[in-house]
Write a protein that holds these residues in place. Structure first.
Motif, PDB file in Angstrom:
ATOM      1  N   ILE A   1       0.840  -1.212   0.000  1.00  0.00           N
ATOM      2  CA  ILE A   1       0.000   0.000   0.000  1.00  0.00           C
ATOM      3  C   ILE A   1       0.869   1.255   0.000  1.00  0.00           C
ATOM      4  CG2 ILE A   1      -1.626   1.355   1.387  1.00  0.00           C
ATOM      5  CD1 ILE A   1      -2.886  -1.310   2.270  1.00  0.00           C
ATOM      6  N   VAL A   2       1.949   1.243   0.794  1.00  0.00           N
ATOM      7  CA  VAL A   2       2.855   2.406   0.841  1.00  0.00           C
ATOM      8  C   VAL A   2       3.488   2.647  -0.528  1.00  0.00           C
ATOM      9  CG1 VAL A   2       5.039   3.257   1.783  1.00  0.00           C
ATOM     10  CG2 VAL A   2       3.335   2.263   3.307  1.00  0.00           C
ATOM     11  N   ILE A   3       3.943   1.570  -1.186  1.00  0.00           N
ATOM     12  CA  ILE A   3       4.527   1.704  -2.531  1.00  0.00           C
ATOM     13  C   ILE A   3       3.499   2.308  -3.492  1.00  0.00           C
ATOM     14  CG2 ILE A   3       5.398   0.432  -4.531  1.00  0.00           C
ATOM     15  CD1 ILE A   3       6.650  -1.560  -2.548  1.00  0.00           C
ATOM     16  N   SER A   4       2.260   1.824  -3.406  1.00  0.00           N
ATOM     17  CA  SER A   4       1.196   2.350  -4.275  1.00  0.00           C
ATOM     18  C   SER A   4       0.999   3.840  -4.053  1.00  0.00           C
ATOM     19  CB  SER A   4      -0.121   1.609  -4.018  1.00  0.00           C
ATOM     20  OG  SER A   4      -0.028   0.256  -4.367  1.00  0.00           O
ATOM     21  N   TYR A   5       0.984   4.253  -2.781  1.00  0.00           N
ATOM     22  CA  TYR A   5       0.715   5.658  -2.488  1.00  0.00           C
ATOM     23  C   TYR A   5       1.909   6.572  -2.751  1.00  0.00           C
ATOM     24  CZ  TYR A   5      -4.057   5.234  -0.985  1.00  0.00           C
ATOM     25  OH  TYR A   5      -5.415   5.052  -0.998  1.00  0.00           O
ATOM     26  N   VAL A   6       3.114   6.043  -2.682  1.00  0.00           N
ATOM     27  CA  VAL A   6       4.284   6.834  -3.094  1.00  0.00           C
ATOM     28  C   VAL A   6       4.170   7.171  -4.579  1.00  0.00           C
ATOM     29  CG1 VAL A   6       6.773   6.754  -3.499  1.00  0.00           C
ATOM     30  CG2 VAL A   6       5.845   5.991  -1.312  1.00  0.00           C
ATOM     31  N   LEU A   7       3.801   6.183  -5.384  1.00  0.00           N
ATOM     32  CA  LEU A   7       3.620   6.403  -6.824  1.00  0.00           C
ATOM     33  C   LEU A   7       2.418   7.309  -7.093  1.00  0.00           C
ATOM     34  CD1 LEU A   7       4.286   2.735  -8.033  1.00  0.00           C
ATOM     35  CD2 LEU A   7       5.841   4.689  -8.177  1.00  0.00           C
ATOM     36  N   ILE A   8       1.350   7.135  -6.296  1.00  0.00           N
ATOM     37  CA  ILE A   8       0.154   7.962  -6.462  1.00  0.00           C
ATOM     38  C   ILE A   8       0.460   9.429  -6.158  1.00  0.00           C
ATOM     39  CG2 ILE A   8      -2.092   8.498  -5.421  1.00  0.00           C
ATOM     40  CD1 ILE A   8      -2.530   5.467  -5.148  1.00  0.00           C
ATOM     41  N   VAL A   9       1.135   9.682  -5.041  1.00  0.00           N
ATOM     42  CA  VAL A   9       1.444  11.063  -4.648  1.00  0.00           C
ATOM     43  C   VAL A   9       2.359  11.724  -5.665  1.00  0.00           C
ATOM     44  CG1 VAL A   9       2.635  12.485  -2.919  1.00  0.00           C
ATOM     45  CG2 VAL A   9       1.077  10.683  -2.189  1.00  0.00           C
ATOM     46  N   SER A  10       3.365  10.986  -6.151  1.00  0.00           N
ATOM     47  CA  SER A  10       4.274  11.565  -7.158  1.00  0.00           C
ATOM     48  C   SER A  10       3.530  11.916  -8.430  1.00  0.00           C
ATOM     49  CB  SER A  10       5.411  10.580  -7.463  1.00  0.00           C
ATOM     50  OG  SER A  10       4.906   9.392  -8.066  1.00  0.00           O
ATOM     51  N   THR A  11       2.506  11.125  -8.776  1.00  0.00           N
ATOM     52  CA  THR A  11       1.695  11.422  -9.971  1.00  0.00           C
ATOM     53  C   THR A  11       0.779  12.612  -9.727  1.00  0.00           C
ATOM     54  OG1 THR A  11       1.713   9.085 -10.632  1.00  0.00           O
ATOM     55  CG2 THR A  11       0.004  10.486 -11.587  1.00  0.00           C
ATOM     56  N   ILE A  12       0.166  12.667  -8.546  1.00  0.00           N
ATOM     57  CA  ILE A  12      -0.759  13.759  -8.229  1.00  0.00           C
ATOM     58  C   ILE A  12      -0.038  15.103  -8.223  1.00  0.00           C
ATOM     59  CG2 ILE A  12      -2.182  14.763  -6.382  1.00  0.00           C
ATOM     60  CD1 ILE A  12      -3.053  11.947  -5.635  1.00  0.00           C
ATOM     61  N   LEU A  13       1.181  15.124  -7.705  1.00  0.00           N
ATOM     62  CA  LEU A  13       1.936  16.380  -7.636  1.00  0.00           C
ATOM     63  C   LEU A  13       2.279  16.928  -9.021  1.00  0.00           C
ATOM     64  CD1 LEU A  13       4.333  15.623  -4.626  1.00  0.00           C
ATOM     65  CD2 LEU A  13       2.262  17.038  -4.643  1.00  0.00           C
ATOM     66  N   LYS A  14       2.205  16.076 -10.025  1.00  0.00           N
ATOM     67  CA  LYS A  14       2.478  16.524 -11.391  1.00  0.00           C
ATOM     68  C   LYS A  14       1.247  17.098 -12.080  1.00  0.00           C
ATOM     69  CE  LYS A  14       6.096  13.018 -11.998  1.00  0.00           C
ATOM     70  NZ  LYS A  14       6.481  11.771 -12.724  1.00  0.00           N
ATOM     71  N   ILE A  15       0.067  16.953 -11.443  1.00  0.00           N
ATOM     72  CA  ILE A  15      -1.163  17.512 -12.018  1.00  0.00           C
ATOM     73  C   ILE A  15      -1.087  19.038 -11.933  1.00  0.00           C
ATOM     74  CG2 ILE A  15      -3.680  17.644 -11.802  1.00  0.00           C
ATOM     75  CD1 ILE A  15      -3.626  14.837 -10.595  1.00  0.00           C
ATOM     76  N   PRO A  16      -1.272  19.743 -13.049  1.00  0.00           N
ATOM     77  CA  PRO A  16      -1.080  21.205 -13.051  1.00  0.00           C
ATOM     78  C   PRO A  16      -2.111  21.986 -12.238  1.00  0.00           C
ATOM     79  CG  PRO A  16      -1.920  20.445 -15.177  1.00  0.00           C
ATOM     80  CD  PRO A  16      -1.562  19.227 -14.393  1.00  0.00           C
ATOM     81  N   SER A  17      -3.383  21.577 -12.265  1.00  0.00           N
ATOM     82  CA  SER A  17      -4.425  22.359 -11.589  1.00  0.00           C
ATOM     83  C   SER A  17      -4.587  21.939 -10.134  1.00  0.00           C
ATOM     84  CB  SER A  17      -5.758  22.203 -12.317  1.00  0.00           C
ATOM     85  OG  SER A  17      -6.254  20.896 -12.178  1.00  0.00           O
ATOM     86  N   ALA A  18      -4.806  22.932  -9.266  1.00  0.00           N
ATOM     87  CA  ALA A  18      -5.023  22.655  -7.845  1.00  0.00           C
ATOM     88  C   ALA A  18      -6.297  21.853  -7.635  1.00  0.00           C
ATOM     89  CB  ALA A  18      -5.088  23.965  -7.065  1.00  0.00           C
ATOM     90  N   ARG A  19      -7.314  22.146  -8.444  1.00  0.00           N
ATOM     91  CA  ARG A  19      -8.585  21.436  -8.331  1.00  0.00           C
ATOM     92  C   ARG A  19      -8.419  19.963  -8.671  1.00  0.00           C
ATOM     93  NH1 ARG A  19     -14.267  23.051 -11.433  1.00  0.00           N
ATOM     94  NH2 ARG A  19     -15.560  21.443 -10.422  1.00  0.00           N
ATOM     95  N   GLY A  20      -7.614  19.692  -9.693  1.00  0.00           N
ATOM     96  CA  GLY A  20      -7.357  18.304 -10.084  1.00  0.00           C
ATOM     97  C   GLY A  20      -6.609  17.546  -9.014  1.00  0.00           C
ATOM     98  N   ARG A  21      -5.619  18.220  -8.383  1.00  0.00           N
ATOM     99  CA  ARG A  21      -4.863  17.568  -7.308  1.00  0.00           C
ATOM    100  C   ARG A  21      -5.772  17.280  -6.110  1.00  0.00           C
ATOM    101  NH1 ARG A  21      -0.959  21.454  -8.855  1.00  0.00           N
ATOM    102  NH2 ARG A  21      -1.558  22.796  -7.094  1.00  0.00           N
ATOM    103  N   LYS A  22      -6.638  18.254  -5.774  1.00  0.00           N
ATOM    104  CA  LYS A  22      -7.548  18.071  -4.654  1.00  0.00           C
ATOM    105  C   LYS A  22      -8.504  16.906  -4.888  1.00  0.00           C
ATOM    106  CE  LYS A  22     -10.927  20.545  -1.823  1.00  0.00           C
ATOM    107  NZ  LYS A  22     -11.678  21.830  -1.624  1.00  0.00           N
ATOM    108  N   LYS A  23      -9.028  16.806  -6.113  1.00  0.00           N
ATOM    109  CA  LYS A  23      -9.954  15.722  -6.445  1.00  0.00           C
ATOM    110  C   LYS A  23      -9.255  14.371  -6.370  1.00  0.00           C
ATOM    111  CE  LYS A  23     -13.200  14.162  -9.997  1.00  0.00           C
ATOM    112  NZ  LYS A  23     -13.759  14.444 -11.354  1.00  0.00           N
TER     113      LYS A  23
END
Length: 311
Positions: free
Chosen positions: A215-237
């Motif tokens: 689960i930690v490995i999954s969320y490390v990859l998830i967070v790194s992907t989310i931080l690359k989303i340009p819009s704040a609204r997209g990251r929040k969602k």
């Protein structure tokens, strides 16, 4: 050493919360009964809403449905007997019934651990590979992950129950818990349990630590992907779709790890109160946190009641 005359045990009683007074036990009975009924009702509502709404026929809600069924069975295996013991502390349970309770407790509990892992993988696939999500998380994959979780739970339960009840039980028959669990049972055995305790610890590490690592490995990859989303609204969602799952994971694994990964010790009243968290509260937390706070589920529930969804 001379062999002592020991009496074979044929039934157990639970220490549970017998140290508390009658009035305190009555309050606990009322609280646990309400939580138990709420757990069964909320899981039934979630299953019904997902079944009736085609928009919720997705991998995420498929796993949630399986988890709701497993959590309901998990509580049925534990709480009714606990409620009975609160009213009648001296009521005995036979060894076969104790073995049956331990089997279902382990089977459904371990299944829940790996279902949460599968749900973490589902969130990883949805956020990190959105274009291939429908392919990666196809119907066949979902069924394989769910059946794999059930298989691990059942096989581990068979191994553990066979190991514990191959021990001889003599004289002492009061389990220092409110249900049949591995460590309290081993403490009653009139034989050396060192090897079996080591095996239990290794299994606990696999069941608790391995899913957490995945689960930690999954969320490390998830967070790194989310931080690359340009819009704040997209990251929040994107974060919002993971927050509920993370909440349940932290509560479930945190409490279970405190009990099963700590050094050998007597199961104190404090330990039993911690056990209440993952046997009584967490099964209710899943539908409330993971679903009822989810806009899609709330809208589907409102439509089922004949009301307009919230905008």
């Amino acid at each position: 050493m001379p062999r002592l005359n020991l009496t074979a045990v044929t039934e157990f009683t639970f220490e549970g919360f017998s140290v508390l007074g009658w009035q305190h036990r009555l309050v606990l009975f009322a609280v646990f009964l309400v939580l138990y009924l709420l757990t069964l009702a909320s899981n039934a509502i979630i299953l019904t809403v997902i079944r009736l709404n085609r928009q919720l026929h997705t991998p995420m809600y498929f796993f949630l449905s399986v988890l709701s069924i497993s959590e309901s069975c998990y509580t049925v295996a534990i709480i009714p007997r606990m409620l009975s013991s609160l009213l009648s502390p001296q009521r005995a349970i036979s060894i076969p019934h104790c073995a049956t309770q331990l089997f279902f407790y382990l089977a459904f509990g371990i299944n829940n651990c790996f279902l949460l892992t599968a749900m973490g993988y589902d969130r990883y696939a949805a956020i990190c590979n959105p274009l291939r999500y429908s392919v990666v998380m196809g119907k066949r994959t979902c069924l394989q992950l769910a059946s794999g979780s059930w298989s691990i739970g059942l096989s581990t339960a068979i191994i553990q129950v066979s190991s514990v009840f191959s021990l001889p039980f003599c004289d002492a028959n009061v389990i220092s818990h409110f249900f049949c669990d591995i460590r309290p049972l081993m403490q009653l055995a009139c034989a050396d349990t060192t090897i079996k305790e080591l095996v239990t610890l290794l299994i606990s590490l696999c069941v608790l630590v391995l899913p957490v690592v995945l689960i930690v490995i999954s969320y490390v990859l998830i967070v790194s992907t989310i931080l690359k989303i340009p819009s704040a609204r997209g990251r929040k969602k994107a974060f919002a779709t993971c927050a509920s799952h993370l909440t349940v994971v932290v509560v479930h694994y945190g409490c279970a790890s405190v009990i099963y990964l700590k050094p050998k010790s007597h199961n104190s009243l404090k330990d039993r109160l911690i056990s209440v968290t993952y046997t009584v509260i967490t099964p209710l937390l899943n539908p409330v946190v993971y679903s009822l706070r989810n806009k899609e589920v709330k809208d589907a529930l409102l439509r089922a009641l004949g009301k307009n969804p919230l905008s």
